[in-house]
Write an enzyme that holds these catalytic residues in place. Structure first.
Site, PDB file in Angstrom:
ATOM      1  N   HIS A   1     -90.715   2.561 -36.537  1.00  0.00           N
ATOM      2  CA  HIS A   1     -90.996   1.655 -35.414  1.00  0.00           C
ATOM      3  C   HIS A   1     -92.389   1.039 -35.494  1.00  0.00           C
ATOM      4  CE1 HIS A   1     -87.468   2.652 -32.757  1.00  0.00           C
ATOM      5  NE2 HIS A   1     -87.383   3.602 -33.668  1.00  0.00           N
TER       6      HIS A   1
ATOM      7  N   ASP B   1     -99.245  -4.218 -34.391  1.00  0.00           N
ATOM      8  CA  ASP B   1     -98.144  -3.653 -33.609  1.00  0.00           C
ATOM      9  C   ASP B   1     -96.872  -3.738 -34.449  1.00  0.00           C
ATOM     10  OD1 ASP B   1     -96.944  -2.589 -31.326  1.00  0.00           O
ATOM     11  OD2 ASP B   1     -97.947  -3.989 -29.987  1.00  0.00           O
TER      12      ASP B   1
HETATM   13  C1  GDG Z   1     -93.583   1.398 -30.333  1.00  0.00           C
HETATM   14  C2  GDG Z   1     -94.317   0.447 -31.291  1.00  0.00           C
HETATM   15  C3  GDG Z   1     -92.443  -1.190 -31.066  1.00  0.00           C
HETATM   16  C4  GDG Z   1     -94.835  -0.577 -20.442  1.00  0.00           C
HETATM   17  N1  GDG Z   1     -95.497  -0.460 -19.294  1.00  0.00           N
HETATM   18  C5  GDG Z   1     -94.611  -0.105 -18.349  1.00  0.00           C
HETATM   19  C6  GDG Z   1     -93.364  -0.023 -18.951  1.00  0.00           C
HETATM   20  N2  GDG Z   1     -93.530  -0.309 -20.241  1.00  0.00           N
HETATM   21  C7  GDG Z   1     -92.463  -0.361 -21.258  1.00  0.00           C
HETATM   22  C8  GDG Z   1     -92.212  -1.783 -21.645  1.00  0.00           C
HETATM   23  C9  GDG Z   1     -91.709  -1.667 -23.064  1.00  0.00           C
HETATM   24  C10 GDG Z   1     -92.361  -0.381 -23.560  1.00  0.00           C
HETATM   25  O1  GDG Z   1     -92.890   0.302 -22.438  1.00  0.00           O
HETATM   26  C11 GDG Z   1     -93.518  -0.651 -24.524  1.00  0.00           C
HETATM   27  O2  GDG Z   1     -92.988  -1.032 -25.753  1.00  0.00           O
HETATM   28  P1  GDG Z   1     -93.862  -1.737 -26.895  1.00  0.00           P
HETATM   29  O3  GDG Z   1     -92.921  -2.195 -27.940  1.00  0.00           O
HETATM   30  O4  GDG Z   1     -94.630  -2.842 -26.292  1.00  0.00           O
HETATM   31  O5  GDG Z   1     -94.912  -0.663 -27.418  1.00  0.00           O
HETATM   32  P2  GDG Z   1     -94.991   0.906 -27.913  1.00  0.00           P
HETATM   33  O6  GDG Z   1     -94.848   1.826 -26.762  1.00  0.00           O
HETATM   34  O7  GDG Z   1     -96.293   1.018 -28.627  1.00  0.00           O
HETATM   35  O8  GDG Z   1     -93.759   1.132 -28.927  1.00  0.00           O
HETATM   36  C12 GDG Z   1     -93.964  -0.998 -30.961  1.00  0.00           C
HETATM   37  C13 GDG Z   1     -91.709  -0.135 -30.244  1.00  0.00           C
HETATM   38  O9  GDG Z   1     -92.146   1.186 -30.593  1.00  0.00           O
HETATM   39  C14 GDG Z   1     -90.196  -0.205 -30.477  1.00  0.00           C
HETATM   40  O10 GDG Z   1     -89.870  -0.098 -31.823  1.00  0.00           O
HETATM   41  O11 GDG Z   1     -92.115  -2.473 -30.551  1.00  0.00           O
HETATM   42  O12 GDG Z   1     -94.605  -1.861 -31.874  1.00  0.00           O
HETATM   43  O13 GDG Z   1     -95.735   0.659 -31.186  1.00  0.00           O
HETATM   44  O14 GDG Z   1     -90.317  -1.501 -23.101  1.00  0.00           O
HETATM   45  O15 GDG Z   1     -91.293  -2.329 -20.741  1.00  0.00           O
HETATM   46  N3  GDG Z   1     -92.258   0.279 -18.255  1.00  0.00           N
HETATM   47  C15 GDG Z   1     -92.398   0.515 -16.921  1.00  0.00           C
HETATM   48  N4  GDG Z   1     -93.606   0.479 -16.286  1.00  0.00           N
HETATM   49  C16 GDG Z   1     -94.729   0.171 -16.955  1.00  0.00           C
HETATM   50  O16 GDG Z   1     -95.809   0.147 -16.369  1.00  0.00           O
HETATM   51  N5  GDG Z   1     -91.304   0.797 -16.193  1.00  0.00           N
END
Ligand code: GDG
Length: 494
Positions: free
Chosen positions: A173, A385
């Site tokens: 990921h 990322d």
């Molecule tokens: C890893 C990789 C890759 C965030 N704040 C809140 C909240 N979120 C949810 C978002 C989103 C998720 O968390 C964050 O996903 P990301 O993809 O932006 O980042 P990572 O956590 O670092 O994930 C990344 C991912 O894996 C998938 O392969 O894209 O690059 O680092 O879904 O919605 N949800 C709620 N409240 C919040 O305050 N409910």
């Protein structure tokens, strides 16, 4: 052997099981099914198809009746959970240590943040062996095993050592670094040889696959690599390993539908009405040094300093979600962010205008969707990322189609959405500031056109597309090839 036993099943392994265990004030443990992207994506292949999910239950504490609790959620989701117990010390060295103080910073090109400790690696291997033990106990040759992410890279190798011959896929990921960086890892050779025990390795972008193949070419003798269709095939010892690119995505339709619900509309309208005449720029990230939050704040400060016409007319809403508090450096990062927010607001606040609205907490989904819906600009500027799902969720929820995305060139998502967004180097404060300005003044027709195109990409390549693409590449099958059983029969607990 009965007919059912020969059917292919899905076995998923991830660091955490997809549920949240919590202890109430009365000391009673409760359990709730998780709602993250991976659960949503994998449920269709697991639900009522005899699927198994193997992982750490999320606590090292002794949970009475854990199997019963898991059985309850399993019944709800139609699959069986198997816990891999990890005690606090082991968790410290495996998860906080090797996974998040060695691999995480290295794979995000931030070598100076790496801690290289031999006992971290020992712990990492121990946990990977435990996962393999648990899987090996249950797997049948016709099953497909799908291992997820950087915490479990050696599970495939450990399964082969245990004689498992089933097809095994692995998806990373996070990014895979270029050879110059990867070479610093003391376990580089072992790790690469271990990864070559999978049948399919999936990356988020072409860049990650290219880096991986370059590392393989440099560090592994007697290999051959050739493009086969959309995959690259590596011939190594007696094995053939496919390497593919599968950009992860979101459940577009669900985000879109939820963002249209009356409660979300109302919430977004109220948020806009509270800041009349202002453009809302939204940053939303876990607290992590890879997300480029201080750099973004400096760019916003530069915007306010260099473009006084933005005063009282733009707001940055920055949400930081607490994460990995136990790791050194994360607390300092929080302090740095909060000092910057204070300094910017101290410099620019006027009567009726506080430029940065800062929140350090996790938002309930109503607020999250409401902000996505209300924001005029999504500011996604990580230093690096794997993908970044916030960018895709923002587009899916941007109901009036007028939102602009300012996107880091180092986020995996820029490979898909970069053409229609304003792409920046997040280290370049002036360039990022200028992109924020351009986003602010962009004509509505152009905004709409760009957003329409981005939404089309995300709608077409959604999370279900992602699962299907991976499974097709791994075992040349579709979801329908995992038949629904007439009734859900949980695996026997032992
Ligand atoms: C890893 C990789 C890759 C965030 N704040 C809140 C909240 N979120 C949810 C978002 C989103 C998720 O968390 C964050 O996903 P990301 O993809 O932006 O980042 P990572 O956590 O670092 O994930 C990344 C991912 O894996 C998938 O392969 O894209 O690059 O680092 O879904 O919605 N949800 C709620 N409240 C919040 O305050 N409910």
């Amino acid at each position: 052997m009965s007919e059912k036993k020969t059917e292919a099943r899905f076995i998923v392994a991830s660091n955490r099981l997809p549920f949240v265990l919590a202890r109430g004030p009365d000391e009673e443990w409760t359990i709730e099914a998780g709602s993250g992207g991976l659960v949503t994506a994998l449920l269709p292949v697991l639900r009522n198809r005899g699927g198994l999910w193997i992982g750490w239950p999320g606590t090292w504490e002794e949970v009475p009746h854990l199997h019963e609790l898991m059985g309850r959620v399993g019944k709800e989701l139609g699959c069986t959970f198997r816990p891999v117990p990890i005690d606090q010390d082991l968790y410290h060295d495996y998860y906080l240590g090797y996974s998040n103080e060695t691999i995480w910073p290295l794979f995000h090109d931030l070598q100076s943040r790496c801690v290289f400790e031999p006992h971290f690696w020992q712990a990492y291997m121990e946990v990977n062996r435990r996962f393999a033990d648990e899987i090996a106990r249950r797997v049948r040759p016709t099953d497909f095993v799908w291992v997820h992410d950087y915490q479990l890279m050696m599970v495939g190798e450990q399964l082969r050592k245990r004689g498992v011959t089933s097809r095994i896929g692995f998806f990373l990921h996070i990014p895979f670094p270029a050879p110059d960086i990867f070479m610093k890892l003391p376990e580089r050779q072992t790790l690469l040889a271990g990864m070559l025990q999978y049948d399919l390795i999936g990356f988020q972008t072409q860049r990650d696959r290219r880096n991986f193949i370059q590392c393989i070419r440099l560090l592994t003798k007697n290999i051959r690599v050739r493009a086969v269709g959309s995959l690259h095939r590596i011939w190594y010892e007696e094995r053939e390993v496919d390497v593919g690119v599968f950009p992860i995505s979101i459940d577009y339709r669900s985000f879109h539908r939820r963002s249209e619900e009356p409660a979300v509309r109302e919430w977004a309208d109220e948020a806009k009405a509270a800041l009349p005449g202002r453009a809302l720029m939204l940053g939303l990230d876990r607290l992590d040094y890879t997300k480029g939050i201080p750099e973004r704040l400096r760019a916003f400060r530069h915007l306010l300093r260099s473009r006084p016409e933005t005063h009282s007319r733009v707001n940055l809403i920055q949400v930081v979600v607490p994460s990995r508090a136990e790791i050194a450096g994360y607390d300092e990062l929080r302090t740095e962010i909060e000092q910057l927010v204070g300094a910017i607001n101290g410099e620019f606040t006027r009567r009726g205008w506080v430029p940065v609205h800062y929140m350090y907490r996790s938002l309930p989904s109503l607020d999250l969707l409401g902000y996505y819906r209300a924001a005029d600009v999504g500011v996604i500027t990580p230093l690096k990322d794997g993908m970044n799902l916030v960018a895709k969720e923002y587009c899916a929820c941007n109901a009036d189609g007028k939102g602009v995305l300012v996107l880091s060139q180092f986020a995996g998502v820029s490979a898909q959405l970069g053409r229609h967004s304003l792409v920046v180097n997040p280290y370049d404060v002036e360039q990022t500031s200028e992109a924020l300005y351009q986003a602010w003044i962009m004509p509505v027709v152009e905004r709409r056109e760009r957003m329409r195109r981005m939404r089309r990409v995300i709608r077409r390549q959604d999370i279900f597309w992602w699962v299907n693409a991976f499974v097709r590449a791994a075992i040349d099958r579709h979801l329908e090839d995992f038949p629904v059983l007439e009734e859900f029969i949980p695996e026997m607990m032992d």
